[in-house]
Design an enzyme around this catalytic site. Structure first.
Site, PDB file in Angstrom:
ATOM      1  N   TYR A 153       0.845  -1.187   0.000  1.00 53.60           N
ATOM      2  CA  TYR A 153       0.000   0.000   0.000  1.00 53.60           C
ATOM      3  C   TYR A 153       0.886   1.245   0.000  1.00 53.60           C
ATOM      4  CZ  TYR A 153      -3.924  -2.987   1.460  1.00 53.60           C
ATOM      5  OH  TYR A 153      -4.896  -3.954   1.521  1.00 53.60           O
ATOM      6  N   SER A 154       0.485   2.237  -0.767  1.00 48.88           N
ATOM      7  CA  SER A 154       1.148   3.535  -0.714  1.00 48.88           C
ATOM      8  C   SER A 154       0.142   4.580  -1.158  1.00 48.88           C
ATOM      9  CB  SER A 154       2.380   3.560  -1.620  1.00 48.88           C
ATOM     10  OG  SER A 154       3.122   4.753  -1.403  1.00 48.88           O
ATOM     11  N   SER A 155       0.285   5.786  -0.635  1.00 49.17           N
ATOM     12  CA  SER A 155      -0.678   6.830  -0.979  1.00 49.17           C
ATOM     13  C   SER A 155      -0.030   8.196  -0.918  1.00 49.17           C
ATOM     14  CB  SER A 155      -1.876   6.789  -0.022  1.00 49.17           C
ATOM     15  OG  SER A 155      -1.491   7.256   1.265  1.00 49.17           O
TER      16      SER A 155
END
Length: 404
Positions: free
Chosen positions: A116-118
């Site tokens: 996950y990355s944002s």
């Protein structure tokens, strides 16, 4: 980086905005251009953030107005599909997303990054920058590079070298490319485990952690300059409130600053924190509407979070529920498992067989009320070693002079 709502909008037709003639060096040796169309949007975002108190310093406001956020978004998820973005020729959709006060999911475990990355919600980013009290010349270590946007903002404010560490090689490469394409110099992106920090770039005046952590890495404390500050989202009750850590009398001391929720760190930085049902996808039992009761009159944007954090500090069963009952919950394992849900208006909704759990919440809420309903920012703690890798909170107390 910090969590935010996922976009639900569809694809937008590629527009042809005015192109700035100022070139930015590309990591591939060519040149890309950055459109001028983003500047009014960035200025409007700064004005909006100022209006809600999320930008307090002129330096932070100037940085957000000057650094093109859309240039740090190589792709994003919309309707469950990842859409590749071209920051050199941004669509109207990309610009709308980039200059709205919302987080943007840029990677999921199923894509090339395998994690996950944002791009964190801008109001979370700016509150963290204000909390760090960055000054010109400050050397900064960032744990969790994400898109590279936060490091670019830090560099703009301090003018000093910035060292940032990212666990994902794919995400780190994207951050390097975005920094190069926007002409941002003085930022070094390392791929590796943030637990070890980066000794060769220190000592650091500030250490900014952009992922939820169970404690403060011992290595960070060793790499902190005298008088330095660490700002980190500390895992508490299923949330990750911003926490400011300083050294007081030779010991690390932490105070809570603001409500926030971040994506959890990987590895040892989070292994002491139990994943919340909202993050793990764990199903909790349905509440029994007939057993509903009111524990306190709460404001969804302030006192609800204050009570949630009070519960987190005093009852280890506090977590963040997912699904239809997302919000504060206390859970108890068993057959069947029990749960009680605290709603933002102060209503308590127990599941079948959760009467004792509900009674505990009522007692906690009564104690919180008797203390004068202390806010999240009232609490502080000392940090103590847990093994040789992390320092974790000890006993939380109300800060002197807070009026409670």
């Amino acid at each position: 980086m910090g969590r935010g709502g996922r976009t639900a909008c569809g694809r937008a037709r590629r527009s042809a905005p005015h192109v700035c003639t100022r070139p930015f060096p590309s990591p591939l040796g060519a040149h890309v251009t950055v459109t001028d169309g983003w500047r009014p949007r960035a200025a409007a975002l700064v004005a909006s953030l100022r209006g809600e108190g999320a930008v307090r310093s002129e330096a932070v406001g100037r940085a957000v107005a000057a650094v093109p956020r859309h240039a740090f978004i190589p792709g994003y998820y919309s309707g469950g599909t990842r859409i590749a973005a071209d920051p050199a020729a941004p669509t109207a959709e990309l610009l709308d997303l980039a200059y709205a006060n919302r987080g943007i999911m840029t990677h999921l475990p199923g894509d090339a990054a395998r994690t996950y990355s944002s791009a964190s919600q801008p109001s979370v980013v700016t509150r963290m920058l204000d909390a760090a009290d960055l000054q010109p010349g400050h050397r900064v270590l960032e744990i969790g590079s994400g898109t590279g946007y936060n490091a670019a903002l830090v560099r703009h404010i301090t003018g000093a070298p910035v060292v940032t560490v990212e666990a994902s090689a794919v995400v780190a490469d994207e951050a390097r490319s975005a920094l190069a394409a926007t002409g941002t110099t003085g930022v070094t992106v390392h791929t590796g485990d943030g637990l070890a920090g980066r000794r060769d770039g220190g000592p650091y005046d500030r250490i900014a952690v952009t992922c939820g952590v169970a404690g403060i890495a011992t290595a960070w404390l060793r790499q902190l300059a005298p008088g330095g500050v660490i700002v980190a989202p500390l895992a508490l009750g299923g949330l990750h409130p911003l926490t400011r850590v300083t050294i007081d009398g030779g010991q690390p001391r932490a105070v809570l600053l603001a409500s926030a929720d971040f994506m959890a760190a990987t590895g040892a930085l989070y292994e002491r924190a139990a994943p919340s049902p909202s993050a793990s996808g764990t199903a909790l039992p349905e509440p029994d509407p007939a057993a509903a009761r009111t524990v306190a009159e709460l404001d969804p944007h302030s006192s609800y979070i204050d009570l949630w954090l009070y519960l987190a500090l005093h009852d280890g069963r506090t977590t963040c529920a997912g699904g239809a009952h997302a919000g504060c919950a206390l859970t108890s394992p068993g057959e069947p498992p029990a749960a009680v849900y605290l709603r933002p208006d102060g209503t308590l909704l127990p599941s079948s067989g959760a009467r004792r759990l509900a009674d505990d919440v009522v007692r906690h809420a009564a104690r919180w009320t008797a203390l004068g309903r202390p806010a999240l920012t009232a609490w502080h703690t000392r940090l103590a070693p847990s093994g040789d890798r992390l320092h974790v909170p000890t006993r939380w107390g109300i800060r002197p002079g807070r009026g409670w």
